[in-house]
Design a protein around this motif. Structure first.
Motif, PDB file in Angstrom:
ATOM      1  N   PRO A   1       0.816  -1.320   0.069  1.00 36.86           N
ATOM      2  CA  PRO A   1       0.218  -0.062   0.010  1.00 36.86           C
ATOM      3  C   PRO A   1       0.766   1.153   0.128  1.00 36.86           C
ATOM      4  O   PRO A   1       0.439   2.325   0.578  1.00 36.86           O
ATOM      5  CB  PRO A   1      -0.771  -0.241   1.176  1.00 36.86           C
ATOM      6  CG  PRO A   1       0.057  -0.934   2.170  1.00 36.86           C
ATOM      7  CD  PRO A   1       0.753  -1.761   1.465  1.00 36.86           C
ATOM      8  N   LEU A   2       2.104   1.291  -0.641  1.00 42.29           N
ATOM      9  CA  LEU A   2       3.092   2.551  -0.740  1.00 42.29           C
ATOM     10  C   LEU A   2       3.455   2.351  -1.932  1.00 42.29           C
ATOM     11  O   LEU A   2       3.340   1.538  -2.852  1.00 42.29           O
ATOM     12  CB  LEU A   2       4.038   2.161   0.331  1.00 42.29           C
ATOM     13  CG  LEU A   2       3.546   1.877   1.787  1.00 42.29           C
ATOM     14  CD1 LEU A   2       4.944   1.572   2.414  1.00 42.29           C
ATOM     15  CD2 LEU A   2       3.215   3.324   2.346  1.00 42.29           C
TER      16      LEU A   2
ATOM     17  N   GLY B   1      10.447   1.454   1.337  1.00 44.35           N
ATOM     18  CA  GLY B   1      11.024   0.117   1.798  1.00 44.35           C
ATOM     19  C   GLY B   1      10.407  -0.946   2.057  1.00 44.35           C
ATOM     20  O   GLY B   1      10.819  -2.271   1.658  1.00 44.35           O
ATOM     21  N   ALA B   2       9.091  -0.982   2.236  1.00 46.28           N
ATOM     22  CA  ALA B   2       8.105  -2.277   2.177  1.00 46.28           C
ATOM     23  C   ALA B   2       8.275  -2.754   0.620  1.00 46.28           C
ATOM     24  O   ALA B   2       8.078  -3.784   0.455  1.00 46.28           O
ATOM     25  CB  ALA B   2       6.683  -1.927   2.592  1.00 46.28           C
ATOM     26  N   ASP B   3       8.143  -1.770  -0.242  1.00 43.60           N
ATOM     27  CA  ASP B   3       8.025  -2.397  -1.734  1.00 43.60           C
ATOM     28  C   ASP B   3       9.381  -3.231  -1.982  1.00 43.60           C
ATOM     29  O   ASP B   3       9.394  -4.127  -2.727  1.00 43.60           O
ATOM     30  CB  ASP B   3       7.916  -1.100  -2.587  1.00 43.60           C
ATOM     31  CG  ASP B   3       8.119  -1.517  -4.236  1.00 43.60           C
ATOM     32  OD1 ASP B   3       7.267  -2.193  -4.530  1.00 43.60           O
ATOM     33  OD2 ASP B   3       9.000  -1.178  -4.656  1.00 43.60           O
TER      34      ASP B   3
ATOM     35  N   GLN C   1      -4.253   2.910   3.858  1.00 46.17           N
ATOM     36  CA  GLN C   1      -5.301   2.488   3.972  1.00 46.17           C
ATOM     37  C   GLN C   1      -6.069   1.917   2.691  1.00 46.17           C
ATOM     38  O   GLN C   1      -6.792   0.746   2.868  1.00 46.17           O
ATOM     39  CB  GLN C   1      -6.357   3.443   4.374  1.00 46.17           C
ATOM     40  CG  GLN C   1      -5.904   4.166   5.768  1.00 46.17           C
ATOM     41  CD  GLN C   1      -6.769   5.164   6.410  1.00 46.17           C
ATOM     42  OE1 GLN C   1      -7.917   5.038   6.291  1.00 46.17           O
ATOM     43  NE2 GLN C   1      -6.234   6.404   6.702  1.00 46.17           N
ATOM     44  N   ILE C   2      -5.739   2.449   1.380  1.00 44.22           N
ATOM     45  CA  ILE C   2      -6.365   1.924   0.149  1.00 44.22           C
ATOM     46  C   ILE C   2      -6.047   0.634  -0.116  1.00 44.22           C
ATOM     47  O   ILE C   2      -6.788  -0.345  -0.272  1.00 44.22           O
ATOM     48  CB  ILE C   2      -6.089   2.943  -0.878  1.00 44.22           C
ATOM     49  CG1 ILE C   2      -6.498   4.362  -0.675  1.00 44.22           C
ATOM     50  CG2 ILE C   2      -6.313   2.219  -2.136  1.00 44.22           C
ATOM     51  CD1 ILE C   2      -6.023   5.632  -1.590  1.00 44.22           C
ATOM     52  N   GLY C   3      -4.574   0.122  -0.198  1.00 43.36           N
ATOM     53  CA  GLY C   3      -4.006  -1.105  -0.409  1.00 43.36           C
ATOM     54  C   GLY C   3      -4.427  -2.011   0.901  1.00 43.36           C
ATOM     55  O   GLY C   3      -4.727  -3.156   0.522  1.00 43.36           O
ATOM     56  N   THR C   4      -4.414  -1.751   1.890  1.00 42.72           N
ATOM     57  CA  THR C   4      -4.823  -2.486   2.802  1.00 42.72           C
ATOM     58  C   THR C   4      -6.170  -2.910   3.032  1.00 42.72           C
ATOM     59  O   THR C   4      -6.601  -4.150   3.045  1.00 42.72           O
ATOM     60  CB  THR C   4      -4.479  -1.960   4.508  1.00 42.72           C
ATOM     61  OG1 THR C   4      -3.231  -1.608   4.544  1.00 42.72           O
ATOM     62  CG2 THR C   4      -4.770  -2.816   5.472  1.00 42.72           C
TER      63      THR C   4
ATOM     64  N   LEU D   1      -2.186 -11.105  -0.671  1.00 42.55           N
ATOM     65  CA  LEU D   1      -1.572 -10.908   0.683  1.00 42.55           C
ATOM     66  C   LEU D   1      -1.106  -9.521   0.868  1.00 42.55           C
ATOM     67  O   LEU D   1      -0.883  -8.733  -0.350  1.00 42.55           O
ATOM     68  CB  LEU D   1      -0.329 -11.700   0.848  1.00 42.55           C
ATOM     69  CG  LEU D   1      -0.475 -13.069   0.776  1.00 42.55           C
ATOM     70  CD1 LEU D   1       0.743 -13.867   0.718  1.00 42.55           C
ATOM     71  CD2 LEU D   1      -1.195 -13.865   1.717  1.00 42.55           C
ATOM     72  N   LEU D   2      -0.682  -8.999   1.968  1.00 47.29           N
ATOM     73  CA  LEU D   2      -0.379  -7.591   2.312  1.00 47.29           C
ATOM     74  C   LEU D   2       0.809  -7.529   2.603  1.00 47.29           C
ATOM     75  O   LEU D   2       1.474  -8.193   3.761  1.00 47.29           O
ATOM     76  CB  LEU D   2      -1.248  -6.873   3.435  1.00 47.29           C
ATOM     77  CG  LEU D   2      -1.135  -5.490   3.834  1.00 47.29           C
ATOM     78  CD1 LEU D   2      -1.087  -4.386   3.039  1.00 47.29           C
ATOM     79  CD2 LEU D   2      -1.722  -5.300   5.108  1.00 47.29           C
TER      80      LEU D   2
END
Length: 258
Positions: free
Chosen positions: A15-16, A21-23, A52-55, A68-69
């Protein structure tokens, strides 16, 4: 179900923005998962609204383990930042695994006037409420990490939020923002290229990948200690055996040598 899983393409929703970093963590894990299971594993970026959008998209997905998130520690901060969320992070999501942990590195433009943490603090105190700092978005972990610096140093600065790490870094490179608390995997390449100056790392001990960079704590911000972590979640309706199979696979992957 767990024995057959996965039977089709697995989507890792981050969701970024790309380059966060998470990507980066998600793409490393996606490649390993694909090799491990001989099934396509793709990363899909759905940035916006502090994640919030991706989650919310993962929460609404079918609980079969194929959506999955992958998110950073911002996920745990959102309930405290926003008055309401379109999901309940404890009720609607099942914890899968921790993907890894990393320090932040406080960076500024190498061509800019700030050559040390002490110098930046002195400049900000000389112009209270005038100097800007960048973040990857309101309420993101990079925002909170920066506000912690500002608070401990007793500064007044202007927060300039962006849509992700790449945009925030570009603003610092251009000399428009004084600093950015970059995930170390997103910032150290530009530090080594001489385009950014590392003013300090966020953890109590120095980072193994940048041992020459002092910590913020050892430079006077004595209580400063923040770690960025990345995790994976599944819709809460996902059968426990599939969650367990995912957990075992991720734990094996993160222990592999890079």
């Amino acid at each position: 179900q767990a024995q057959e899983y996965p039977v089709k393409t697995v989507r890792l929703i981050v969701p970024l923005s790309a380059g966060a970093g998470a990507d980066i963590a998600g793409r490393i894990v996606a490649q390993r998962m694909s090799e491990h299971w001989k099934q396509p594993v793709i990363v899909e970026n759905r940035p916006g609204a502090g994640g919030q959008i991706g989650t919310a998209a993962v929460v609404k997905a079918e609980g079969d383990g194929h959506t999955l998130l992958v998110q950073s520690s911002s996920h745990s901060a959102n309930p405290a930042i926003y008055k309401s969320l379109p999901y309940d992070p404890q009720r609607d999501l099942a914890d899968v695994a921790i993907l890894g942990k990393t320090p932040y590195v406080m960076v500024t433009a190498a061509s800019g006037p700030h050559k040390s943490l002490k110098g930046l603090i002195e400049a900000a105190k000389a112009k209270p409420g005038e100097l800007p700092f960048a973040s990857a978005g309101i309420g993101t972990s990079t925002h909170l990490a920066a506000e912690y610096v500002v608070g401990l140093a007793g500064l007044r600065m202007i927060h300039v939020p962006f849509k992700g790490s790449p945009d925030a870094i570009q603003d610092v490179l251009g000399g428009r923002s004084t600093f950015y608390m970059a995930p170390i995997n997103a910032g150290m390449g530009l530090v080594r290229d001489g385009k950014l100056t590392a003013l300090g790392v966020s953890t109590r001990s120095r980072a193994d990948v940048m041992p020459e960079v002092p910590t913020l704590a050892e430079q006077g911000l004595q209580n400063y200690d923040m770690t960025l972590w990345f995790g994976m979640w599944a819709p809460s309706s996902t059968p426990i055996p599939i969650v367990q199979k995912l957990n075992a696979a991720i734990n094996a992957i993160v222990l592999e040598p890079m």
